[in-house]
Design a protein around this motif. Structure first.
Motif, PDB file in Angstrom:
ATOM      1  N   ASP A  46     -59.622 -52.834 -52.934  1.00  0.00           N
ATOM      2  CA  ASP A  46     -60.500 -52.116 -52.014  1.00  0.00           C
ATOM      3  C   ASP A  46     -60.107 -50.642 -52.000  1.00  0.00           C
ATOM      4  OD1 ASP A  46     -62.258 -51.390 -50.040  1.00  0.00           O
ATOM      5  OD2 ASP A  46     -61.186 -52.400 -48.419  1.00  0.00           O
ATOM      6  N   ALA A  47     -61.073 -49.762 -52.210  1.00  0.00           N
ATOM      7  CA  ALA A  47     -60.800 -48.329 -52.264  1.00  0.00           C
ATOM      8  C   ALA A  47     -60.325 -47.789 -50.916  1.00  0.00           C
ATOM      9  CB  ALA A  47     -62.035 -47.573 -52.718  1.00  0.00           C
ATOM     10  N   ASN A  48     -60.763 -48.392 -49.827  1.00  0.00           N
ATOM     11  CA  ASN A  48     -60.337 -47.933 -48.500  1.00  0.00           C
ATOM     12  C   ASN A  48     -58.841 -48.137 -48.299  1.00  0.00           C
ATOM     13  OD1 ASN A  48     -62.936 -47.212 -47.803  1.00  0.00           O
ATOM     14  ND2 ASN A  48     -63.414 -49.266 -47.056  1.00  0.00           N
ATOM     15  N   ILE A  49     -58.317 -49.231 -48.830  1.00  0.00           N
ATOM     16  CA  ILE A  49     -56.879 -49.495 -48.720  1.00  0.00           C
ATOM     17  C   ILE A  49     -56.102 -48.460 -49.526  1.00  0.00           C
ATOM     18  CG2 ILE A  49     -55.049 -51.159 -49.212  1.00  0.00           C
ATOM     19  CD1 ILE A  49     -57.088 -53.385 -48.692  1.00  0.00           C
ATOM     20  N   MET A  50     -56.609 -48.109 -50.700  1.00  0.00           N
ATOM     21  CA  MET A  50     -55.938 -47.096 -51.522  1.00  0.00           C
ATOM     22  C   MET A  50     -55.936 -45.744 -50.815  1.00  0.00           C
ATOM     23  SD  MET A  50     -54.250 -46.162 -54.108  1.00  0.00           S
ATOM     24  CE  MET A  50     -54.312 -47.456 -55.303  1.00  0.00           C
ATOM     25  N   ASP A  51     -57.038 -45.377 -50.185  1.00  0.00           N
ATOM     26  CA  ASP A  51     -57.099 -44.116 -49.449  1.00  0.00           C
ATOM     27  C   ASP A  51     -56.097 -44.107 -48.293  1.00  0.00           C
ATOM     28  OD1 ASP A  51     -59.069 -43.202 -51.139  1.00  0.00           O
ATOM     29  OD2 ASP A  51     -60.704 -43.826 -49.812  1.00  0.00           O
ATOM     30  N   LEU A  52     -55.988 -45.227 -47.603  1.00  0.00           N
ATOM     31  CA  LEU A  52     -55.039 -45.344 -46.500  1.00  0.00           C
ATOM     32  C   LEU A  52     -53.603 -45.212 -47.009  1.00  0.00           C
ATOM     33  CD1 LEU A  52     -54.519 -45.869 -43.509  1.00  0.00           C
ATOM     34  CD2 LEU A  52     -54.664 -48.318 -43.995  1.00  0.00           C
ATOM     35  N   MET A  53     -53.301 -45.835 -48.137  1.00  0.00           N
ATOM     36  CA  MET A  53     -51.961 -45.720 -48.718  1.00  0.00           C
ATOM     37  C   MET A  53     -51.660 -44.269 -49.096  1.00  0.00           C
ATOM     38  SD  MET A  53     -51.118 -49.035 -51.069  1.00  0.00           S
ATOM     39  CE  MET A  53     -52.389 -48.750 -52.256  1.00  0.00           C
ATOM     40  N   LYS A  54     -52.637 -43.563 -49.627  1.00  0.00           N
ATOM     41  CA  LYS A  54     -52.424 -42.161 -50.003  1.00  0.00           C
ATOM     42  C   LYS A  54     -52.142 -41.303 -48.780  1.00  0.00           C
ATOM     43  CE  LYS A  54     -55.213 -42.208 -54.195  1.00  0.00           C
ATOM     44  NZ  LYS A  54     -56.445 -41.706 -54.842  1.00  0.00           N
ATOM     45  N   ARG A  55     -52.874 -41.539 -47.706  1.00  0.00           N
ATOM     46  CA  ARG A  55     -52.654 -40.760 -46.486  1.00  0.00           C
ATOM     47  C   ARG A  55     -51.285 -41.062 -45.884  1.00  0.00           C
ATOM     48  NH1 ARG A  55     -58.047 -42.604 -45.264  1.00  0.00           N
ATOM     49  NH2 ARG A  55     -57.163 -43.890 -43.608  1.00  0.00           N
ATOM     50  N   LEU A  56     -50.870 -42.322 -45.918  1.00  0.00           N
ATOM     51  CA  LEU A  56     -49.554 -42.687 -45.403  1.00  0.00           C
ATOM     52  C   LEU A  56     -48.441 -42.097 -46.266  1.00  0.00           C
ATOM     53  CD1 LEU A  56     -50.032 -46.395 -44.323  1.00  0.00           C
ATOM     54  CD2 LEU A  56     -49.735 -44.420 -42.848  1.00  0.00           C
ATOM     55  N   THR A  57     -48.678 -41.998 -47.566  1.00  0.00           N
ATOM     56  CA  THR A  57     -47.688 -41.416 -48.463  1.00  0.00           C
ATOM     57  C   THR A  57     -47.464 -39.941 -48.139  1.00  0.00           C
ATOM     58  OG1 THR A  57     -48.288 -42.979 -50.190  1.00  0.00           O
ATOM     59  CG2 THR A  57     -47.098 -41.015 -50.882  1.00  0.00           C
ATOM     60  N   VAL A  58     -48.521 -39.244 -47.769  1.00  0.00           N
ATOM     61  CA  VAL A  58     -48.386 -37.838 -47.377  1.00  0.00           C
ATOM     62  C   VAL A  58     -47.513 -37.736 -46.129  1.00  0.00           C
ATOM     63  CG1 VAL A  58     -49.655 -35.849 -46.491  1.00  0.00           C
ATOM     64  CG2 VAL A  58     -50.537 -37.114 -48.441  1.00  0.00           C
ATOM     65  N   VAL A  59     -47.740 -38.608 -45.158  1.00  0.00           N
ATOM     66  CA  VAL A  59     -46.932 -38.616 -43.939  1.00  0.00           C
ATOM     67  C   VAL A  59     -45.477 -38.917 -44.281  1.00  0.00           C
ATOM     68  CG1 VAL A  59     -46.541 -39.809 -41.748  1.00  0.00           C
ATOM     69  CG2 VAL A  59     -48.867 -39.243 -42.454  1.00  0.00           C
ATOM     70  N   LYS A  60     -45.260 -39.891 -45.166  1.00  0.00           N
ATOM     71  CA  LYS A  60     -43.901 -40.275 -45.562  1.00  0.00           C
ATOM     72  C   LYS A  60     -43.185 -39.117 -46.248  1.00  0.00           C
ATOM     73  CE  LYS A  60     -41.463 -43.848 -48.159  1.00  0.00           C
ATOM     74  NZ  LYS A  60     -40.758 -43.050 -49.138  1.00  0.00           N
ATOM     75  N   ARG A  61     -43.879 -38.395 -47.096  1.00  0.00           N
ATOM     76  CA  ARG A  61     -43.266 -37.258 -47.780  1.00  0.00           C
ATOM     77  C   ARG A  61     -42.844 -36.175 -46.784  1.00  0.00           C
ATOM     78  NH1 ARG A  61     -47.416 -36.726 -52.822  1.00  0.00           N
ATOM     79  NH2 ARG A  61     -46.539 -38.409 -54.069  1.00  0.00           N
ATOM     80  N   LYS A  62     -43.678 -35.936 -45.764  1.00  0.00           N
ATOM     81  CA  LYS A  62     -43.336 -34.943 -44.752  1.00  0.00           C
ATOM     82  C   LYS A  62     -42.081 -35.357 -43.986  1.00  0.00           C
ATOM     83  CE  LYS A  62     -47.982 -33.200 -43.941  1.00  0.00           C
ATOM     84  NZ  LYS A  62     -49.097 -33.095 -42.971  1.00  0.00           N
ATOM     85  N   ILE A  63     -42.003 -36.629 -43.644  1.00  0.00           N
ATOM     86  CA  ILE A  63     -40.834 -37.119 -42.914  1.00  0.00           C
ATOM     87  C   ILE A  63     -39.583 -36.988 -43.770  1.00  0.00           C
ATOM     88  CG2 ILE A  63     -39.766 -39.173 -41.913  1.00  0.00           C
ATOM     89  CD1 ILE A  63     -42.608 -40.095 -41.152  1.00  0.00           C
ATOM     90  N   GLU A  64     -39.671 -37.387 -45.036  1.00  0.00           N
ATOM     91  CA  GLU A  64     -38.504 -37.342 -45.910  1.00  0.00           C
ATOM     92  C   GLU A  64     -38.092 -35.912 -46.235  1.00  0.00           C
ATOM     93  OE1 GLU A  64     -39.418 -39.892 -49.188  1.00  0.00           O
ATOM     94  OE2 GLU A  64     -38.915 -41.674 -48.042  1.00  0.00           O
ATOM     95  N   LYS A  65     -39.061 -35.018 -46.323  1.00  0.00           N
ATOM     96  CA  LYS A  65     -38.727 -33.609 -46.555  1.00  0.00           C
ATOM     97  C   LYS A  65     -37.917 -33.078 -45.375  1.00  0.00           C
ATOM     98  CE  LYS A  65     -41.968 -30.983 -48.187  1.00  0.00           C
ATOM     99  NZ  LYS A  65     -43.154 -30.104 -48.304  1.00  0.00           N
ATOM    100  N   ARG A  66     -38.302 -33.486 -44.185  1.00  0.00           N
ATOM    101  CA  ARG A  66     -37.585 -33.063 -42.981  1.00  0.00           C
ATOM    102  C   ARG A  66     -36.191 -33.699 -42.919  1.00  0.00           C
ATOM    103  NH1 ARG A  66     -39.148 -31.573 -37.577  1.00  0.00           N
ATOM    104  NH2 ARG A  66     -37.259 -30.586 -36.830  1.00  0.00           N
ATOM    105  N   LEU A  67     -36.067 -34.920 -43.422  1.00  0.00           N
ATOM    106  CA  LEU A  67     -34.769 -35.591 -43.431  1.00  0.00           C
ATOM    107  C   LEU A  67     -33.778 -34.912 -44.372  1.00  0.00           C
ATOM    108  CD1 LEU A  67     -35.513 -39.407 -43.339  1.00  0.00           C
ATOM    109  CD2 LEU A  67     -34.083 -38.142 -41.773  1.00  0.00           C
ATOM    110  N   LYS A  68     -34.258 -34.489 -45.533  1.00  0.00           N
ATOM    111  CA  LYS A  68     -33.372 -33.893 -46.525  1.00  0.00           C
ATOM    112  C   LYS A  68     -32.838 -32.548 -46.066  1.00  0.00           C
ATOM    113  CE  LYS A  68     -34.923 -36.050 -50.745  1.00  0.00           C
ATOM    114  NZ  LYS A  68     -35.442 -35.846 -52.086  1.00  0.00           N
TER     115      LYS A  68
END
Length: 72
Positions: A46-68
């Motif tokens: 389902d393309a909607n699930i892929m879009d949701l995963m992409k948006r969550l990945t952006v959030v995860k990258r922001k969190i990890e950038k702040r952690l480093k």
């Protein structure tokens, strides 16, 4: 579809994690959500699930950038 609701709730949650432990917990939670959504995506394609995963990945990258932190 409780998993998708949890992921959308995480995405809309206020993301100002004050402490390092808050960031670590949030990073682990979003990682678990992404991996679970990936398993669901493998079955449904389902393309909607892929879009949701992409948006969550952006959030995860922001969190990890702040952690480093900043490089010295």
């Amino acid at each position: 579809m409780d998993l998708i609701a949890r992921a959308e709730e995480f995405e809309t949650r206020k993301t100002s994690f004050k402490t390092t432990s808050d960031r670590i917990v949030a990073s682990r939670e979003v990682k678990e959500l992404i991996l679970s959504l990936n398993e669901l995506y493998k079955k449904n394609r389902d393309a909607n699930i892929m879009d949701l995963m992409k948006r969550l990945t952006v959030v995860k990258r922001k969190i990890e950038k702040r952690l480093k932190g900043r490089p010295m």
